[in-house]
Design a protein around this motif. Sequence first.
Motif, PDB file in Angstrom:
ATOM      1  N   GLU A 282      41.955  -3.299  65.340  1.00 30.97           N
ATOM      2  CA  GLU A 282      42.455  -4.342  66.227  1.00 30.97           C
ATOM      3  C   GLU A 282      42.450  -5.705  65.539  1.00 30.97           C
ATOM      4  O   GLU A 282      43.421  -6.446  65.605  1.00 30.97           O
ATOM      5  N   ASN A 285      45.332  -5.735  63.356  1.00 31.43           N
ATOM      6  CA  ASN A 285      46.609  -5.755  64.061  1.00 31.43           C
ATOM      7  C   ASN A 285      46.900  -7.091  64.717  1.00 31.43           C
ATOM      8  O   ASN A 285      48.016  -7.573  64.673  1.00 31.43           O
TER       9      ASN A 285
ATOM     10  N   ASN B 111      53.818   6.819  58.048  1.00 30.86           N
ATOM     11  CA  ASN B 111      54.604   6.703  59.274  1.00 30.86           C
ATOM     12  C   ASN B 111      55.422   7.964  59.524  1.00 30.86           C
ATOM     13  O   ASN B 111      56.209   8.017  60.447  1.00 30.86           O
ATOM     14  N   LEU B 188      48.073  -1.438  57.198  1.00 30.83           N
ATOM     15  CA  LEU B 188      48.011  -1.475  58.662  1.00 30.83           C
ATOM     16  C   LEU B 188      49.053  -2.419  59.242  1.00 30.83           C
ATOM     17  O   LEU B 188      49.686  -2.122  60.256  1.00 30.83           O
ATOM     18  N   ALA B 192      52.182  -1.190  61.671  1.00 29.36           N
ATOM     19  CA  ALA B 192      52.487  -1.726  62.997  1.00 29.36           C
ATOM     20  C   ALA B 192      53.947  -2.149  63.072  1.00 29.36           C
ATOM     21  O   ALA B 192      54.644  -1.903  64.057  1.00 29.36           O
ATOM     22  N   GLN B 195      56.378   0.855  63.166  1.00 23.34           N
ATOM     23  CA  GLN B 195      56.446   1.548  64.440  1.00 23.34           C
ATOM     24  C   GLN B 195      57.281   0.789  65.449  1.00 23.34           C
ATOM     25  O   GLN B 195      57.678   1.351  66.466  1.00 23.34           O
ATOM     26  N   GLY B 196      57.559  -0.465  65.141  1.00 25.71           N
ATOM     27  CA  GLY B 196      58.416  -1.232  66.028  1.00 25.71           C
ATOM     28  C   GLY B 196      59.894  -1.103  65.687  1.00 25.71           C
ATOM     29  O   GLY B 196      60.746  -1.610  66.409  1.00 25.71           O
TER      30      GLY B 196
END
Lengths: 292, 317
Positions: A282, A285, B111, B188, B192, B195-196
Amino acid sequence: MSQTTSSGPSYFEGRRNRERIRKTLIFILLIVGSASFLMPLWWMLQTSLKSLEEIVQYPPTWWPEKFVWSNYTETWAAGNFTRYTWNTTIIAFFVVIGQVLSNSFIAYGFAKIKFPGRGPLFLIILGTMTIPGFVTMIPTYLLFSKIGWVGSYLPLIVPAFFGGAFQIFLFRQYFMTIPNDLVEAAKIDGANHVYVWARLMVPLSKPVMATIAIMAFNGAWNDFLGPLIYVASEDMYTLQIGLQAFKVSSGVNQWHYLMAGSVLVLLPVLVLFFFFQRYFIEGMNISAGTKG
Amino acid sequence: MESGTTQSMPKKKRKWLSLDKREAAQGYMFVAPWIIGFLCFTGGPLLFSLYASFTNYDITSRMDWVGLRNYQIMFNRDPLFWISLKNTLYYVAIMVPLTTIGSLLVAVLLNVKVPGMRIFRTIYYLPAVLSGIGVYMLWMMLLEPQSGLVNTVLGFVGIDGPNWLTDPNWTKDSLILMRLWAVGGGMLLYLAALQGVSEQLYEAAELDGAGHIRKFWHITVPMVTPVIFFDLVTSLIGGFQVFQEGYIMSADPTNPGSPMNSLLFFNLHMFNKAFKVFDMGYAMAMAWFLFLIAIAVTIFNMVASKYWVHYEGGDNR
């Protein structure tokens, strides 16, 4: 295992086969990659359990012939590691408390209270993220030296109570998602902002607190430069400085001892990672959100 | 609490004003810790170091204005300054592109929908959470020329590995290799972003007959350029700060930066000037010089980003 959809025409059949081959190749690649990412850790662990004779042996063995558990106790005894661990723990404890409390408090001000200059101030906060630490390092040292704090842990602990840009940003992002109506309702009931923060925001923001706490712990636990500059005597060494001093004083490379020490230093972070992976991720992210 | 007094206020307008003021006062109270911290630990030190960089400050009593002398010594009479600058620039110039590309490629691999992906992601991310002395010690052992893991593995494929940390030609590359082990952190961020990316874009491209490589270059890369940009800016700023690796992983532990000053990074040289010989004025001139480089690089990045960073929804020329 690919998803078995309804059988299509043979064109799709061929495509699916190629897709399967591609995925198998990627799967193999991922396994090879995983092995090479994990191997250093395995090497550290097994070296820490070997005898020195076995370590220098060529070609190297991939599994200890004999497990020398005493490497750990000997390392622990050779350096003053009980002391170092205690010192590091104390510092980390206060840094965690300081960072969680102060950043949450400050961020509440930026998220939920309107005051003149709020926008520009927040921009300055974001701007400070791009200032490299080394420009302020020496003057900060001089400040602490002037007020006589050098040689104590205060320079390592006190700044944690005055907020950090990234952490304020993280908390603020989270507080923004909490409806203002909640704050308004509490205020109509006669609560002031401190009360709202303590009774409403703090309990609601436990996940962010966990993330900040872990980041703060890691930062304090792994800090090298701070203790290097501020800590004066051997009995005040942290693990980072202690292990480095141990290496310098041992002269030749006593890899069995050094790896045992490294395992011990890295262990708390590893354990935290396995239990609180979510919060590590988190933190990462949310920081990705900084890009706007 | 004092509802009685508030209610008895004569004019409504004034009451609202005072409420606003009370609100503002509370706001300042909340952000006060940061303001104090900023003045003491960031803004104040920044100004002080700028001023001190024009003095001969040596922590005792001297603090005379010497104008640009520190900067002149830096450029003309300190060979170690140039060595440390070159070392740092080399490190940044190789490390930043490699880690950026590395993180993106690992993220693309992670991914793909294959079994056990959660475990794979955890494994690749794990090294990124580790830092500090334990990791440096670990890599010093892995890079041992004879018994180390790296050269052992290289030996399997018939490569005679170098003396990583004792050959001055390889020391910085050793640190970069170590840095690559931690690409999971950047990974990471990219994951993220990946994945968008809308599946429809890929499907549309497939209908047009695009293969995997074309899809990667024409869809994936443009869609993650904001993260590439962010990653670049942060790793550049981080790269300029390289210090501990050079201090700890030196060939001779009593001589940080060794062998042959090949690990004498800018900050290490500055550290020596400040805390070994207490030439604080000079050290702060160095700090400001590197700060200016960092600012210039960041601004260049921001300006250049207009031409290659693609923001979804935003039509940037």
